[in-house]
Design an enzyme around this catalytic site. Structure first.
Site, PDB file in Angstrom:
ATOM      1  N   ASP A  33      84.311 110.637  15.087  1.00 13.01           N
ATOM      2  CA  ASP A  33      85.364 111.933  14.841  1.00 13.01           C
ATOM      3  C   ASP A  33      84.177 112.871  15.559  1.00 13.01           C
ATOM      4  O   ASP A  33      83.143 112.978  14.452  1.00 13.01           O
ATOM      5  CB  ASP A  33      85.315 112.810  13.207  1.00 13.01           C
ATOM      6  CG  ASP A  33      87.153 112.459  12.923  1.00 13.01           C
ATOM      7  OD1 ASP A  33      87.466 112.445  13.564  1.00 13.01           O
ATOM      8  OD2 ASP A  33      86.854 111.287  11.938  1.00 13.01           O
ATOM      9  N   GLY A 140      87.386 118.466   9.675  1.00 11.76           N
ATOM     10  CA  GLY A 140      86.070 119.019   9.376  1.00 11.76           C
ATOM     11  C   GLY A 140      85.341 118.130   8.216  1.00 11.76           C
ATOM     12  O   GLY A 140      84.705 117.879   8.345  1.00 11.76           O
ATOM     13  N   ASP A 173      96.289 111.594  10.722  1.00 11.03           N
ATOM     14  CA  ASP A 173      94.659 111.573   9.987  1.00 11.03           C
ATOM     15  C   ASP A 173      94.207 112.200   8.406  1.00 11.03           C
ATOM     16  O   ASP A 173      94.334 113.515   8.938  1.00 11.03           O
ATOM     17  CB  ASP A 173      94.099 111.696  11.175  1.00 11.03           C
ATOM     18  CG  ASP A 173      92.097 111.793  10.755  1.00 11.03           C
ATOM     19  OD1 ASP A 173      92.164 111.555  10.077  1.00 11.03           O
ATOM     20  OD2 ASP A 173      91.489 112.608  11.384  1.00 11.03           O
TER      21      ASP A 173
END
Length: 224
Positions: A33, A140, A173
């Protein structure tokens, strides 16, 4: 093809990333990520760290770019040797052009959508991509709860693939664990990103194998 498991290093020990990659060597992909603190509020790693991981690990690298301006920044990850480079549909006005540049640079091209982003506006451009990443949490931060409503997007694309209208891998995800992976597999997911469910386990390698078994046991399309 069986289910693909992609451990997310967002849940790994950042002080030991090379070791953390090694303990999941049995995984299909290593999910990395990349966050810029702008497209999403968190800030993680960038190209230099990815280059180091690529040099240290043979696992195909699945780079998930949660960043602004993927038009500029996505191709270098492909050039570095990433297997798959995914950027977000919400981050560019030229997703097909970015996909072309990623493929030209030598990687598979993926497009990601947030939980609240409708998929319909992007269905016509999916033939330009190798992977569709459907976020099942808000991007995030790791450790969030799975949002089951996104599975309607998975079912839409799975019907297109099964009908021969599209060739693409469906990846999910966010919040994937031993329970939610079954829901996702039944809906039609091919590749499962798992963070805490792998790196929070006593034996991450065994956790990868267990997730793969659970997904394969319930998925009609993965058992073909």
């Amino acid at each position: 093809m069986g289910p693909l498991i992609a451990p997310s290093i967002l849940a790994a020990d950042f002080a030991r990333l090379t070791d953390e990659a090694a303990v999941v060597a049995s995984a299909d992909w290593l999910h990395v990520d990349v966050m810029d603190g702008h497209f999403v509020p968190n800030l993680t790693i960038g190209l230099p760290v990815v280059q180091s991981l690529l040099a240290a690990s043979d696992i195909p690298m699945d780079c998930h770019l949660m960043i602004d301006n993927p038009d500029r920044w996505a191709p270098p990850y492909a050039e570095a040797g990433a297997y798959n480079v995914t950027f977000h549909a919400e981050a560019t006005d030229n997703p097909v052009g970015v996909a072309h540049d990623i493929r030209t640079a030598g990687a598979k091209a993926g497009i990601g959508v947030k939980p609240g982003t409708p998929l319909n506006p992007y269905l016509d451009i999916l033939p330009h991509f190798d992977t569709l990443l459907i976020m099942s949490v808000e991007p995030g931060f790791g450790g969030q709860a799975f949002i089951p409503e996104v599975l309607s997007k998975v079912r839409t694309v799975r019907k297109m693939v099964d009908a021969g209208e599209l060739t693409i891998l469906v990846e999910i995800d966010g919040g994937i664990n031993a329970d939610t992976i079954e829901q996702a597999a039944e809906a039609g997911v091919d590749c499962f990103v798992a963070g805490s469910a792998v790196y929070g386990a006593a034996d991450p390698s065994a956790a990868v194998a267990a997730l793969r078994r659970r997904a394969g046991a319930v998925s009609p399309h993965l058992r073909r």
